[in-house]
Design an enzyme around this catalytic site. Structure first.
Site, PDB file in Angstrom:
ATOM      1  N   ARG A 233      -7.216   1.228  -2.540  1.00  0.00           N
ATOM      2  CA  ARG A 233      -8.351   1.503  -1.668  1.00  0.00           C
ATOM      3  C   ARG A 233      -7.788   1.725  -0.259  1.00  0.00           C
ATOM      4  NH1 ARG A 233     -10.999   2.332  -5.556  1.00  0.00           N
ATOM      5  NH2 ARG A 233     -12.880   1.268  -6.254  1.00  0.00           N
ATOM      6  N   GLU A 262     -13.847   7.653   3.245  1.00  0.00           N
ATOM      7  CA  GLU A 262     -13.881   8.799   2.320  1.00  0.00           C
ATOM      8  C   GLU A 262     -15.302   9.347   2.235  1.00  0.00           C
ATOM      9  OE1 GLU A 262     -12.474   7.323  -1.422  1.00  0.00           O
ATOM     10  OE2 GLU A 262     -10.528   6.730  -0.606  1.00  0.00           O
ATOM     11  N   HIS A 280      -9.126  11.031  -3.825  1.00  0.00           N
ATOM     12  CA  HIS A 280      -9.530   9.875  -4.650  1.00  0.00           C
ATOM     13  C   HIS A 280      -9.854  10.331  -6.077  1.00  0.00           C
ATOM     14  CE1 HIS A 280     -11.492   5.628  -4.633  1.00  0.00           C
ATOM     15  NE2 HIS A 280     -10.962   5.929  -5.814  1.00  0.00           N
TER      16      HIS A 280
HETATM   17  P1  NAP Z   1      -6.320  -6.055 -11.321  1.00  0.00           P
HETATM   18  O1  NAP Z   1      -5.772  -6.022 -12.694  1.00  0.00           O
HETATM   19  O2  NAP Z   1      -7.377  -7.032 -10.990  1.00  0.00           O
HETATM   20  O3  NAP Z   1      -5.058  -6.225 -10.324  1.00  0.00           O
HETATM   21  C1  NAP Z   1      -5.251  -6.330  -8.971  1.00  0.00           C
HETATM   22  C2  NAP Z   1      -4.055  -6.885  -8.255  1.00  0.00           C
HETATM   23  O4  NAP Z   1      -4.557  -7.229  -6.941  1.00  0.00           O
HETATM   24  C3  NAP Z   1      -3.473  -8.144  -8.868  1.00  0.00           C
HETATM   25  O5  NAP Z   1      -2.077  -8.090  -8.823  1.00  0.00           O
HETATM   26  C4  NAP Z   1      -3.997  -9.248  -7.961  1.00  0.00           C
HETATM   27  O6  NAP Z   1      -3.069 -10.270  -7.704  1.00  0.00           O
HETATM   28  C5  NAP Z   1      -4.165  -8.559  -6.639  1.00  0.00           C
HETATM   29  N1  NAP Z   1      -5.186  -9.258  -5.843  1.00  0.00           N
HETATM   30  C6  NAP Z   1      -6.477  -9.472  -6.179  1.00  0.00           C
HETATM   31  N2  NAP Z   1      -7.100 -10.177  -5.212  1.00  0.00           N
HETATM   32  C7  NAP Z   1      -6.165 -10.414  -4.261  1.00  0.00           C
HETATM   33  C8  NAP Z   1      -6.182 -11.116  -3.030  1.00  0.00           C
HETATM   34  N3  NAP Z   1      -7.293 -11.695  -2.574  1.00  0.00           N
HETATM   35  N4  NAP Z   1      -5.048 -11.186  -2.312  1.00  0.00           N
HETATM   36  C9  NAP Z   1      -3.923 -10.603  -2.781  1.00  0.00           C
HETATM   37  N5  NAP Z   1      -3.838  -9.916  -3.946  1.00  0.00           N
HETATM   38  C10 NAP Z   1      -4.945  -9.839  -4.672  1.00  0.00           C
HETATM   39  O7  NAP Z   1      -6.947  -4.630 -10.914  1.00  0.00           O
HETATM   40  P2  NAP Z   1      -6.585  -3.202 -11.514  1.00  0.00           P
HETATM   41  O8  NAP Z   1      -7.417  -2.929 -12.704  1.00  0.00           O
HETATM   42  O9  NAP Z   1      -5.110  -3.075 -11.602  1.00  0.00           O
HETATM   43  O10 NAP Z   1      -7.160  -2.273 -10.341  1.00  0.00           O
HETATM   44  C11 NAP Z   1      -6.628  -2.371  -9.048  1.00  0.00           C
HETATM   45  C12 NAP Z   1      -7.426  -1.536  -8.092  1.00  0.00           C
HETATM   46  O11 NAP Z   1      -7.076  -0.166  -8.218  1.00  0.00           O
HETATM   47  C13 NAP Z   1      -8.932  -1.532  -8.296  1.00  0.00           C
HETATM   48  O12 NAP Z   1      -9.541  -2.687  -7.799  1.00  0.00           O
HETATM   49  C14 NAP Z   1      -9.343  -0.285  -7.531  1.00  0.00           C
HETATM   50  O13 NAP Z   1      -9.620  -0.614  -6.192  1.00  0.00           O
HETATM   51  C15 NAP Z   1      -8.104   0.578  -7.601  1.00  0.00           C
HETATM   52  N6  NAP Z   1      -8.367   1.794  -8.396  1.00  0.00           N
HETATM   53  C16 NAP Z   1      -8.207   3.012  -7.819  1.00  0.00           C
HETATM   54  C17 NAP Z   1      -8.454   4.155  -8.551  1.00  0.00           C
HETATM   55  C18 NAP Z   1      -8.284   5.530  -7.964  1.00  0.00           C
HETATM   56  O14 NAP Z   1      -8.960   6.438  -8.388  1.00  0.00           O
HETATM   57  N7  NAP Z   1      -7.376   5.700  -7.018  1.00  0.00           N
HETATM   58  C19 NAP Z   1      -8.880   4.051  -9.869  1.00  0.00           C
HETATM   59  C20 NAP Z   1      -9.007   2.792 -10.439  1.00  0.00           C
HETATM   60  C21 NAP Z   1      -8.748   1.667  -9.695  1.00  0.00           C
HETATM   61  P3  NAP Z   1      -2.824 -11.484  -8.717  1.00  0.00           P
HETATM   62  O15 NAP Z   1      -1.986 -10.861  -9.785  1.00  0.00           O
HETATM   63  O16 NAP Z   1      -2.127 -12.457  -7.881  1.00  0.00           O
HETATM   64  O17 NAP Z   1      -4.170 -11.904  -9.208  1.00  0.00           O
END
Ligand code: NAP
Length: 314
Positions: A233, A262, A280
Site C-alpha cells: 500500500r 490513488e 495498482h
Molecule cells: P499477510 O499474510 O497478512 O502478511 C502481511 C505481513 O505484514 C506479515 O508479514 C505481517 O507481519 C506484517 N504486518 C501485519 N501487521 C503489521 C504491523 N502492525 N506491523 C508490522 N508488520 C505487520 O498479508 P498478505 O496476504 O501477504 O497481503 C499483504 C498486503 O499486500 C495486503 O494487506 C495488501 O495491502 C497488499 N496487496 C496488494 C495488492 C496489489 O494489487 N498491489 C494485491 C493484494 C494485496 P507478521 O508476519 O509479523 O504478522
C-alpha cells in the site's frame, strides 16, 4: 426473508456484479458516499455488503444498515474498512486471501526486473527508432545473485521470497517475529535489513499500524545502489522521503504498484526516469480477479445462509 439482503457497493466488473445479483436479491451503490441515499426499506433489509474499492468504509456508513452482519471485501487488503467499528457493531468482515498471492508476487518480481534492466527505456529505444539512431541502451543492472530484503513475510511476501530465491538471490526479511524459513536471514528492524541488502520489497499489510513503516532512515540506509519495490500500500512507506531519495540519487530506483492518493498520484513520480510505475494492478489478471470474486460471493452466501464464513478477518 428480506427484500434486498445484499448491497453491492463499488466499481465491480460487470460479470462479477451480475454473478452477485444472480445469487442474491440486491441493491447497488457506486460507493460508501451513496449509501445514505438508499430508501429506508432497502437499508433495513440489507444484511450483507459486497464491497470493492479503496474509499474508506467506516462506522457512519455501517450505521445506515440496522441489520448488517457482514462486509465481504473484494481483496485481501481491507484497510479501507474500519474493522474496529465493524466489530463494535457486531459486523463480521471477510477478505480474499491466498487466491491472489501468485499474481502479486509475479508483479513484484516483474517490477524489480523491469527497474534493474531498464526495460521501459529499452522498449522506447526499440520502438521509436532511437536504437538505430543512437545505438544500444547504456548497460544496466544485474538482478540475479544479489541480495533482497522482504519487509513483511506473510502470504505474498513468502511467494516473492520463493521466486527471488530461484533468481539465486540471498533472502533477508523483516516481520514482527522470526519465521520458519529455508535459512533466510531475519532482522528485527527495517533499517538493519535495508543496510544489508541491494533490493527492498515491501509486502506489509496497510492501515494505520503500518503507516510510514519504511521510514526515511530505512530508505536512506538502502544506499545509492538500492532499489525499492512496493506492492503493498502507498501508506506503508514514507512517500515524501522516497521521492526525495529518488530525486537526489540517495537510492538508485523504485518499482511501484501502490501510492498515496490513488489514482491521483504525486506528479513528482512522473518526472523520474529511475522508476517503473504501475496503476495498482497486482491482482489484476482475469483468472485471479475471478477467483477473488468467487471467494467474496462464497462469503456472502455463507453469511446469508447462516453458515460459517470462509475467510473471516474479525
Ligand atoms: P499477510 O499474510 O497478512 O502478511 C502481511 C505481513 O505484514 C506479515 O508479514 C505481517 O507481519 C506484517 N504486518 C501485519 N501487521 C503489521 C504491523 N502492525 N506491523 C508490522 N508488520 C505487520 O498479508 P498478505 O496476504 O501477504 O497481503 C499483504 C498486503 O499486500 C495486503 O494487506 C495488501 O495491502 C497488499 N496487496 C496488494 C495488492 C496489489 O494489487 N498491489 C494485491 C493484494 C494485496 P507478521 O508476519 O509479523 O504478522
Amino acid at each position: 426473508m428480506s427484500r434486498t439482503p445484499l448491497l453491492i457497493a463499488g466499481a465491480f466488473d460487470a460479470a462479477d456484479k451480475a454473478r452477485l445479483e444472480a445469487a442474491h436479491p440486491s441493491a447497488y451503490v457506486a460507493g460508501p458516499e451513496d449509501m445514505a441515499s438508499l430508501d429506508n426499506e432497502t437499508r433495513a433489509s440489507v444484511r450483507a455488503i459486497a464491497y470493492k474499492g479503496h474509499k474508506p468504509l467506516g462506522g457512519e456508513a455501517m450505521d445506515h444498515f440496522p441489520n448488517l452482519g457482514l462486509i465481504a471485501n473484494f481483496g485481501v487488503g481491507y484497510d479501507a474498512i474500519d474493522v474496529n467499528a465493524a466489530s463494535a457493531r457486531g459486523v463480521k468482515v471477510t477478505n480474499t486471501p491466498d487466491v491472489l498471492n501468485d499474481d502479486v508476487a509475479d508483479l513484484a518480481v516483474a517490477l524489480l526486473l523491469a527497474q534493474c534492466r531498464n526495460m521501459i527505456a529499452g522498449d522506447a529505444r526499440a520502438r521509436t527508432g532511437q536504437w538505430a539512431r543512437e545505438g544500444e541502451l547504456p548497460l544496466n543492472r544485474k538482478a540475479s545473485g544479489s541480495s533482497v530484503g522482504i519487509v513483511g513475510l506473510g502470504r505474498i511476501g513468502r511467494e516473492i521470497a520463493d521466486r527471488l530465491a530461484a533468481f539465486k538471490m540471498d533472502i533477508h526479511y523483516h516481520a514482527r517475529s522470526e519465521k520458519q524459513t529455508p535459512g533466510w536471514t531475519y532482522y528485527a528492524d527495517v533499517v538493519s535489513l535495508a543496510q544489508a541488502v541491494d533490493f527492498l520489497v515491501i509486502a506489509l499489510v496497510g492501515g494505520p499500524a503500518t503507516e510510514k513503516y519504511v521510514t526515511r532512515d530505512a530508505i536512506e540506509a538502502l544506499g545509492p545502489r538500492g532499489v525499492i519495490v512496493n506492492i503493498s500500500r502507498g501508506t506503508t512507506i514514507d512517500e515524501a522521503a522516497l521521492l526525495d531519495a529518488l530525486e537526489t540519487g540517495k537510492i538508485a530506483g523504485a518499482g511501484l504498484d501502490v501510492f498515496l492518493n490513488e489514482p491521483n498520484i504525486d506528479p513528482r513520480f512522473a518526472a523520474l526516469d529511475n522508476v517503473v510505475l504501475q496503476p495498482h494492478q497486482g491482482s489484476g489478471t482475469v483468472e485471479t480477479r475471478r477467483a477473488m470474486a468467487l471467494l467474496q460471493l462464497e462469503n456472502v452466501t455463507a453469511h446469508l445462509e447462516g453458515q460459517p464464513l470462509i475467510t473471516p478477518v474479525n
